[in-house]
Design an enzyme around this catalytic site. Sequence first.
Site, short mmCIF file in Angstrom:
data_model
loop_
_atom_site.label_atom_id
_atom_site.label_comp_id
_atom_site.label_asym_id
_atom_site.label_seq_id
_atom_site.Cartn_x
_atom_site.Cartn_y
_atom_site.Cartn_z
N PHE A 41 36.11 39.52 40.49
CA PHE A 41 36.41 38.77 41.52
C PHE A 41 37.45 37.81 41.15
O PHE A 41 37.86 36.89 41.96
CB PHE A 41 35.45 37.99 42.39
CG PHE A 41 33.93 38.63 42.56
CD1 PHE A 41 33.94 39.77 42.90
CD2 PHE A 41 33.00 37.97 41.77
CE1 PHE A 41 32.64 40.22 42.97
CE2 PHE A 41 31.76 38.62 41.83
CZ PHE A 41 31.39 39.91 42.45
N CYS A 42 38.56 38.32 40.22
CA CYS A 42 39.72 37.63 39.98
C CYS A 42 39.39 36.09 39.53
O CYS A 42 40.19 35.17 39.89
CB CYS A 42 40.74 37.61 41.11
SG CYS A 42 41.36 39.39 41.48
N ALA A 43 38.24 36.05 39.04
CA ALA A 43 37.91 34.71 38.34
C ALA A 43 36.81 35.22 37.42
O ALA A 43 35.69 34.79 37.15
CB ALA A 43 36.85 33.94 39.57
#
Length: 447
Positions: free
Chosen positions: A376-378
């Site tokens: 999730f781009c985290a």
Amino acid sequence: MTAVAENPTTDPLPAAGLSVVGADVRIPLVTGEEVDYANFDYAASAPCLTAVRDVLGDALPYYASVHRGAGFHSQVSTAAYERARRTVAAFLGARDNDAVVFVRGTTDALNLLARSIPDQCTVVVFAGEHHASLLPWQHRGSRAGRVVRLPLPESPAEAVEAAREALAAAPEGPRLLCVTAASNVTGEIWPVEELTAVAHAAGARIAVDAAQLVPHRRFSLEATGADYVAFSGHKLYAPFGAGVLAGRTDWLQAATPYLAGGGATGNVTEDDVRWNDLPARHEAGSPNVLGAVAVAAACDALTAAGQDALHAREQALLERLRAGLAAIPAVHDLSLWDAGHPRVGIVSFVVDGLPSDLLAAALSAEYGIGVRDGLFCAHLLTRCLLPEGHAQAVRASLGLGTTEEHVDRLIGAVAELAARGPRWEYAEDDGRIAPVSDGRGFPDVLA
């Protein structure tokens, strides 16, 4: 198929009159059935509001490049573009002297800010940030002199204290704290007002990544005291390529535009360039007029509907989803803080014995449910929260088109898949898990 609620909410928001484009789309399953699409991917990109589509339909006949155009269409488009700026300012509770700059999205906004902070500014961030607010400060072109990355806090109070200590220990000079208002992994809401107070007490400023917050809850620059806020239109039911950076003008006005070109220039000679003042200074090129109009239309629609009422409805659906998933023994919900901490409509989870990419593929192909799988781009946050034995997670995110039937279908589908696995055969296809012998095909949207 999974049993659904006896009285499902068929109209997502009948009282508010809000609906999303595509809410009535039926999709094929690999089993040969057809179902209404259950979209649980709002945190990635929200569908377009019908109100936004209608406003764009009215604006399109008058579309032209804005500013400096004598033609009627250019003047109409310019008026609409600048009205959009005022609408967004009101939506964000901007102060009278705050700037509203239209950009491409949150990532673009925070990269712009990273190039506008004073030289040798100390930037403090938490490891749990989305990449859009974690990475720009250390990227080429950033003017940050030092970046302090704080470990994940075990509580909101610990986050506030960690920020206090980091800002106090920073060298003399400009300092900036950057924080996500709501996590795109867990949905947990960060203590923005307390962090703002800490930053200001230390003589620092704060920038808020509100991409996941503003589609769900009200945010006000004036009420929180935050110095800057960034968000993306595509998460606010206006997926037309525009976003916003809003906040204090002095750093932005002093910075050389990081995009050089027409519109940003006041005058160009053979020997010199004079840059425009804000906001044109950071809106080089032909601005995305329709994108800005779409963002403003979404702001107007959410404001008219009453965001507090929308939030209350969403919380009821979120509680229903979390309770249903919690009743499945193999499911593990990802949370940074206490399970009761306030959050927006996002749930990330794993299922023992079932890889997340396979789970997501089966939910789509066999049940007509769209979720997101991955990190999730985290990456730093998600990997920290994953139970042992899991490399990725599934994220279900809610929005204005979510119904009780969708929630119940997702709960039932996860329970069935956790108990017996997928009914269909799946294999890797171009880096993704996909059904084998998938005969559904896809509509040609450009035909």
